[in-house]
Design a protein around this motif. Structure first.
Motif, PDB file in Angstrom:
ATOM      1  N   UNK A 197       0.803  -1.216   0.000  1.00 54.27           N
ATOM      2  CA  UNK A 197       0.000   0.000   0.000  1.00 54.27           C
ATOM      3  C   UNK A 197       0.841   1.274   0.000  1.00 54.27           C
ATOM      4  N   UNK A 198       2.157   1.138   0.139  1.00 50.28           N
ATOM      5  CA  UNK A 198       3.019   2.318   0.210  1.00 50.28           C
ATOM      6  C   UNK A 198       4.433   1.923  -0.198  1.00 50.28           C
ATOM      7  N   UNK A 354     -10.098   6.679  -0.101  1.00 44.04           N
ATOM      8  CA  UNK A 354      -9.284   6.682   1.109  1.00 44.04           C
ATOM      9  C   UNK A 354      -7.912   7.323   0.912  1.00 44.04           C
ATOM     10  N   UNK A 355      -7.601   7.712  -0.308  1.00 46.26           N
ATOM     11  CA  UNK A 355      -6.355   8.430  -0.555  1.00 46.26           C
ATOM     12  C   UNK A 355      -6.510   9.931  -0.338  1.00 46.26           C
ATOM     13  N   UNK A 356      -7.699  10.378   0.077  1.00 43.69           N
ATOM     14  CA  UNK A 356      -7.947  11.797   0.293  1.00 43.69           C
ATOM     15  C   UNK A 356      -8.050  12.114   1.781  1.00 43.69           C
ATOM     16  N   UNK A 390      -0.405  10.591   1.170  1.00 51.82           N
ATOM     17  CA  UNK A 390       0.600   9.574   0.839  1.00 51.82           C
ATOM     18  C   UNK A 390       0.823   8.646   2.026  1.00 51.82           C
ATOM     19  N   UNK A 391      -0.205   8.501   2.855  1.00 52.67           N
ATOM     20  CA  UNK A 391      -0.015   7.714   4.086  1.00 52.67           C
ATOM     21  C   UNK A 391       0.023   6.208   3.844  1.00 52.67           C
ATOM     22  N   UNK A 392      -0.647   5.724   2.783  1.00 52.41           N
ATOM     23  CA  UNK A 392      -0.643   4.292   2.504  1.00 52.41           C
ATOM     24  C   UNK A 392      -1.356   3.456   3.547  1.00 52.41           C
ATOM     25  N   UNK A 393      -2.304   4.045   4.267  1.00 50.33           N
ATOM     26  CA  UNK A 393      -3.068   3.315   5.280  1.00 50.33           C
ATOM     27  C   UNK A 393      -4.521   3.238   4.836  1.00 50.33           C
ATOM     28  N   UNK A 394      -4.965   2.040   4.541  1.00 53.63           N
ATOM     29  CA  UNK A 394      -6.318   1.855   4.030  1.00 53.63           C
ATOM     30  C   UNK A 394      -7.065   0.827   4.865  1.00 53.63           C
ATOM     31  N   UNK A 395      -8.375   0.914   4.826  1.00 54.99           N
ATOM     32  CA  UNK A 395      -9.216  -0.042   5.559  1.00 54.99           C
ATOM     33  C   UNK A 395     -10.243  -0.640   4.612  1.00 54.99           C
TER      34      UNK A 395
END
Length: 396
Positions: A197-198, A354-356, A390-395
């Motif tokens: 994811x990152x 979730x990228x926003x 650019x956190x690369x944290x998704x659920x």
């Protein structure tokens, strides 16, 4: 590092693949959502559209087949060979409750004797290159040891491993211990798939598996279409650094391709010899006076640890908007301005939203939209009022 686009049913169709390819750094391979062979009937009209050569020009596309019948795989493979495809992938990973009970996808892994017989027949009757995308078992990771040994009996083009069992679906952590054992012992090339994811996720994989040369990006790149760009191929090998003024080979290939590559990316980085200042500074070493900037510093910028991050984020926001507009337009050209397009875009936004920053209110607006006009209003507000992260944290 080579990058593949994973097959996601209903999402990574030819429209998505071509739109992505025209805007972001291209993938080495694009895998189609699975095709289901229908003896004597051929492919469905939807499947035919997805594999037509004229719908995949300039892309290295690998059709994926879902079946547990060797004769059906052979039948479909021969049809695909007539279209000009040189590699075909077998789906041994789908965890769907409508697929597994039929002994297909990940369900086929529960029948190793039948699977070996299947592969023996397929390889004895086909000359096309065959790869496999597999999970590591149905109920237990211990299932994969014997399966991996069995795979080694056949001349696989590649083994793509998603190190989860079927029971995991997409939960729990990928089992890197099982992946590592298979990676080290495999006689055929191995590709890693799962939870990238990152750039940090990829770097951790490369540190743990120094010889890893190929990864497949799925949900992560649907959520963040710029992920391939962010990860890049510029990450140095463990223990290596690029010297001052040097540019990694892949970076040169994409940014200095002398007329090659997607037009949109050329315009972005080479328009009238200019392009975003932050990118020029990063790749051409003009920041901090005349001292070349190391590649690793560029990676830190992408990870939000450098002074150039706002400019890079602004460019990323622009590319997201360009990608959305192109994808939305391409869907409308294919399906017209009807609710089918709305449903297609909602599928994409399930991931990409979730990228926003502060995305939840906008996710609700998009989800509740009942017309294209309502949808367009919600998306316009999102791009105007929020930033791309650019956190690369998704659920999901």
């Amino acid at each position: 590092m080579d990058y593949y686009l994973a097959p996601l049913e209903g999402i990574t169709t030819y429209i998505y693949r071509n739109t992505y390819h025209s805007i972001f750094p291209p993938m080495e391979k694009y895998f189609t959502p699975f095709l289901v062979p229908r003896p004597k009937k051929g492919f469905s009209s939807r499947e035919r559209k997805d594999i037509l050569p004229e719908h995949n020009e300039g892309l290295f596309v690998v059709p994926q087949i879902l079946t547990n019948r060797a004769e059906d795989f052979i039948y479909a493979a021969r049809m695909l060979m007539e279209y000009g495809y040189g590699e075909i992938n077998l789906n041994l990973g789908c965890p769907s409750g409508t697929v597994v009970p039929k002994g297909k996808g990940a369900g086929f892994l529960a029948h190793p004797a039948e699977l070996e017989q299947f592969l023996d027949e397929v390889f004895s009757k086909l000359t096309v290159r065959i790869s496999i995308k597999a999970r590591i078992g149905m109920e237990s990771p211990q299932e994969f040891g014997p399966l991996s040994q069995m795979f080694q009996k056949f001349p696989l083009e590649e083994l793509i491993i998603h190190p989860r069992i079927r029971a995991d679906y997409y939960k729990n952590q990928p089992n890197l211990a099982v992946f590592g054992e298979a990676f080290r012992e495999s006689r055929c090339p191995v590709c890693y798939n799962g939870d990238i994811f990152s750039p940090g996720d990829l770097e951790r994989l490369r540190l743990e598996f120094p010889g890893l040369a190929t990864v497949m990006l799925g949900r992560g790149i649907i959520a963040n279409p710029a992920l391939r760009w962010e990860c890049g191929r510029e990450l140095p090998e463990k223990g290596q650094n690029h010297g001052a003024g040097e540019e990694p080979e892949a970076t040169q290939e994409w940014f200095h391709s002398a007329g090659e590559g997607p037009k949109a990316t050329q315009e972005w980085f080479h328009s009238a010899g200019e392009g975003p200042k932050a990118m020029q500074e990063w790749f051409h070493g003009t920041r901090k006076g005349t001292e070349p900037v190391a590649t690793q510093e560029g990676i830190l910028l992408l990870q939000g640890q450098g002074t150039g991050q706002p400019r890079i984020q602004a460019e990323k926001h622009k590319k997201f908007q360009q990608f959305h507009e192109a994808l939305y337009q391409n869907y409308q050209e294919a399906f017209g301005r009807d609710r089918g397009v709305l449903f297609k875009m909602k599928e994409i936004w399930h991931y990409m939203i979730q990228s926003f920053t502060n995305y939840k209110p906008y996710a609700k607006l998009i989800k509740k939209a009942e017309s294209l006009q309502q949808y367009e209003t919600a998306v316009r507000r999102l791009f105007q009022e929020q930033e791309v992260t650019s956190h690369g944290r998704f659920s999901f």
